[in-house]
Every structure is written in structure tokens, then in C-alpha cells.
Design a protein around this motif. Structure first.
Motif, short mmCIF file in Angstrom:
data_model
loop_
_atom_site.label_atom_id
_atom_site.label_comp_id
_atom_site.label_asym_id
_atom_site.label_seq_id
_atom_site.Cartn_x
_atom_site.Cartn_y
_atom_site.Cartn_z
N GLY A 173 11.48 5.09 1.65
CA GLY A 173 12.32 5.49 0.54
C GLY A 173 12.56 6.99 0.56
O GLY A 173 11.92 7.73 1.32
N ALA A 174 13.46 7.44 -0.29
CA ALA A 174 13.75 8.88 -0.37
C ALA A 174 12.67 9.62 -1.13
O ALA A 174 12.48 10.82 -0.96
CB ALA A 174 15.11 9.10 -1.04
N MET A 201 6.19 8.52 13.58
CA MET A 201 4.91 8.50 12.86
C MET A 201 4.72 7.16 12.15
O MET A 201 3.63 6.58 12.16
CB MET A 201 4.86 9.63 11.83
CG MET A 201 4.84 11.02 12.42
SD MET A 201 5.14 12.28 11.15
CE MET A 201 3.73 12.05 10.07
N ILE A 202 5.80 6.68 11.53
CA ILE A 202 5.71 5.42 10.78
C ILE A 202 5.49 4.24 11.73
O ILE A 202 4.64 3.37 11.48
CB ILE A 202 6.98 5.22 9.94
CG1 ILE A 202 7.06 6.31 8.85
CG2 ILE A 202 7.00 3.84 9.30
CD1 ILE A 202 8.38 6.33 8.10
N VAL A 206 0.86 -1.19 0.00
CA VAL A 206 0.00 0.00 0.00
C VAL A 206 0.90 1.24 0.00
O VAL A 206 1.36 1.69 1.05
CB VAL A 206 -0.93 0.01 1.23
CG1 VAL A 206 -1.86 1.21 1.19
CG2 VAL A 206 -1.73 -1.29 1.29
N GLY A 207 1.17 1.74 -1.19
CA GLY A 207 1.97 2.95 -1.29
C GLY A 207 1.13 4.18 -1.01
O GLY A 207 -0.07 4.09 -0.75
N GLU A 208 1.77 5.33 -1.04
CA GLU A 208 1.06 6.58 -0.75
C GLU A 208 1.03 7.44 -2.00
O GLU A 208 2.06 7.75 -2.59
CB GLU A 208 1.72 7.33 0.40
CG GLU A 208 0.85 8.47 0.93
CD GLU A 208 1.02 8.67 2.42
OE1 GLU A 208 0.04 8.51 3.16
OE2 GLU A 208 2.14 8.97 2.84
N GLY A 260 3.84 1.37 2.28
CA GLY A 260 4.95 2.10 1.71
C GLY A 260 5.29 1.62 0.32
O GLY A 260 4.55 0.82 -0.27
N PRO A 261 6.41 2.13 -0.22
CA PRO A 261 7.40 2.98 0.43
C PRO A 261 6.87 4.37 0.81
O PRO A 261 6.20 5.01 0.00
CB PRO A 261 8.52 3.11 -0.62
CG PRO A 261 8.34 1.92 -1.51
CD PRO A 261 6.87 1.70 -1.56
#
Length: 305
Positions: free
Chosen positions: A94-95, A73-74, A35-37, A62-63
Motif C-alpha cells: 500500500g501507499a 526486498m518484499i 501481519v502488518g508492520e 502487509g500491507p
């Protein structure tokens, strides 16, 4: 090779398809959903919805961009999803791209790799529930596996200390080189690759993938990869500043096929073999959703098992 599913959250498709795609992945026996954002749902909120509407599938959130979300928070988000759903919840960081961090969130992307390293180091004890982190997490520790998204050499070194490294939209040839470099640092970090997939794609699916690739043609490392793969003319044209629509129309099918799983199920299995030979342990399928294949259901069904 292990197959999981990553949610594409395609911009011109109904946002609610994300939950339905996860349900289909669960029903067809895929072990994990990523589940990415994006610019729709909060990733932890979406992960909670998925966890309460599926039977058993594990969830990786993520990432997540470390320039936007701090480790506390994570960790709290992962613990929240695990506690509220009773599901296994892993974390990927990730960056991210400068556009996401700077334009969407108004945060600086400077020092992104240093932030990635610091976040990875801080998250390990938090996810394990150690009490010496300074963050008083009251929920049970999620004991999440940590995945780091990597492309360049600096991020690769951070990923070497994680449980998994994840790569996105890479040719098998470039994936093989990155994995060779990773193996010089560690033999234990597993490698997952996000790969867009469509079984028997129609023109709408190919057009959607073309539009998705447009920003990558202007990103230096991806541009170099596509040029090396034989598409220097497309990369050069992208450098002249055409409109996104015009550039998308100039992307040939062969370029799409270099970084995606397209064709019938036999052709896709052959392509999966190429990623396996490159050293990829897991392919996270990103199914293309269209009017003819909502939520990528046909693709998920065809490749299940």
C-alpha cells in the motif's frame, strides 16, 4: 463470507500478544492471518515466528509501505518466510500514510500512487520466480497472491490488477461505492476489509478503539466518510485541534459502530451481513485486546466458523 484475522498490535499491549493472537486464530480454524508492520516487530520476522509456532494458517505479510520497501526486498522477504516455515505466504502492499513514510522512515511520500503501481508491476514476476526480473532470487518462488490496499481512485486502479484489494476502517456504505467502482474495472479482484472487532466489548475496549480512531478524523478521506455517516460535528471538532485524549472522549459509540464490529455475536453477524451486501468477500477481524480479553481470544472464539 470468509473470515480471516489481522493483528492489531495495540501500542499499549505486550508486543508478544501478536504471536499469541495468530496462534489463537490458527487454533480456531481461521484460514489466514495478516501481519502488518507497526513500530515493533519487523513484519517478515514476525511472520516467520508465527509460521514456526502455528500448525497450518496461511500468512499475508502487509500491507507494506512501497515508499519504504522496494519490490526485491518484499519478494525476498516473502520467499524467506515461505522457505523457513513451509507455510503459504501472500503479500500486501500500500501507499501507507505520510506520517509513516516521512516521519518514521525519513522517505518521501510524494508520488506514492506511482510507486504503488510500479511496485505491483515489479512484484508480479518476482513472486512468480521469473528469471527476467533482474533480481536473482535463489530461494524457491513463493507464488504469493498480491493484495493492494486502496481508498482513492488512483490506488483503486492499481488494485484492479491485483488478486485482492484490501480496505481498512470503512463503513459498509463507502465500501459498497468503492467496490462498485472496482467492478467497473475488473470482475476478478477479490475484496477484503480489515474491521476492528470486539464481542461484548467493555469500556476498556471501546476506549482503545476511540484512541485508535483519533488520527483518522484528521485525514481528509476518512473525515469526509465520518461526516457523511452523520458525525460532521465530531469531524468539525477534530479540526479545532483538541488534544488526542480530549478528541477521543468526544467520539460517540455510534461512530465506533459505523466502522467496527461491536456487540454480541448476533449483532456482529448482522453487521457482517452489511459488509457482504456491500460486496466484501472477506473480513479480516482485528480483535481488540484488553486486560479482560487478552489477545482478543473471546472475540476470535465467538466468531470462529
Amino acid at each position: 463470507m470468509r473470515l480471516s484475522v489481522a493483528l492489531g498490535q495495540w501500542r499499549d499491549r505486550p508486543p508478544g500478544e501478536a504471536v499469541r493472537t495468530a496462534q489463537l486464530a490458527d487454533q480456531h480454524g481461521y484460514p489466514e492471518v495478516w501481519v502488518g508492520e507497526r513500530s515493533t516487530y519487523d513484519a517478515f520476522a514476525l511472520a516467520t515466528a508465527i509460521g514456526t509456532r502455528t500448525a497450518q494458517i496461511a500468512i499475508t505479510v502487509g500491507p507494506l509501505a512501497v515508499g519504504v520497501r522496494d519490490p526485491a526486498m518484499i519478494a525476498m522477504g516473502a520467499a524467506s518466510v515461505a522457505e523457513l516455515t513451509g507455510r503459504r505466504v501472500n503479500v500486501a502492499i500500500g501507499a501507507s500514510k505520510p506520517m509513516v513514510v516521512e516521519e518514521w522512515h525519513g522517505r518521501s511520500h510524494a508520488g506514492a500512487v506511482a510507486a504503488l503501481r510500479a511496485s505491483a508491476e515489479a512484484l508480479r514476476p518476482m513472486l512468480a520466480g521469473r528469471e527476467d526480473t533482474g533480481f536473482p532470487l535463489r530461494l524457491p518462488a513463493p507464488h504469493s497472491e498480491l493484495t493492494v490496499a486502496a481508498f482513492g481512485p488512483e490506488a483503486l486502479r492499481v488494485a484492479a490488477g491485483a488478486d485482492r484489494m484490501v480496505i481498512n476502517l470503512l463503513t459498509p456504505e463507502l465500501a459498497a461505492r468503492l467496490i462498485t467502482d472496482l467492478r467497473l474495472l475488473t470482475s476478478t479482484t477479490r475484496v477484503a476489509a480489515w474491521v476492528t472487532a470486539a464481542v461484548d466489548p467493555d469500556e476498556a475496549a471501546l476506549a482503545r478503539l476511540r484512541r485508535a480512531l483519533v488520527p483518522f478524523l484528521a485525514t481528509p478521506r476518512y473525515a469526509a466518510m465520518f461526516a457523511e455517516a452523520g458525525f460532521a460535528d465530531v469531524v468539525a471538532y477534530a479540526g479545532t485541534g483538541p488534544s488526542a485524549e480530549t478528541l477521543a472522549g468526544a467520539i460517540p459509540d455510534a461512530l465506533l459502530e459505523s466502522v467496527a464490529l461491536l456487540g454480541d455475536s448476533v449483532e456482529i453477524m448482522d453487521r457482517l451481513d452489511a459488509y457482504a451486501e456491500a460486496g466484501v468477500d472477506e473480513v479480516a477481524l482485528v480483535p481488540i485486546s484488553t486486560e479482560n480479553d487478552p489477545c482478543g481470544e473471546a472475540t476470535l472464539k465467538a466468531l470462529a466458523g
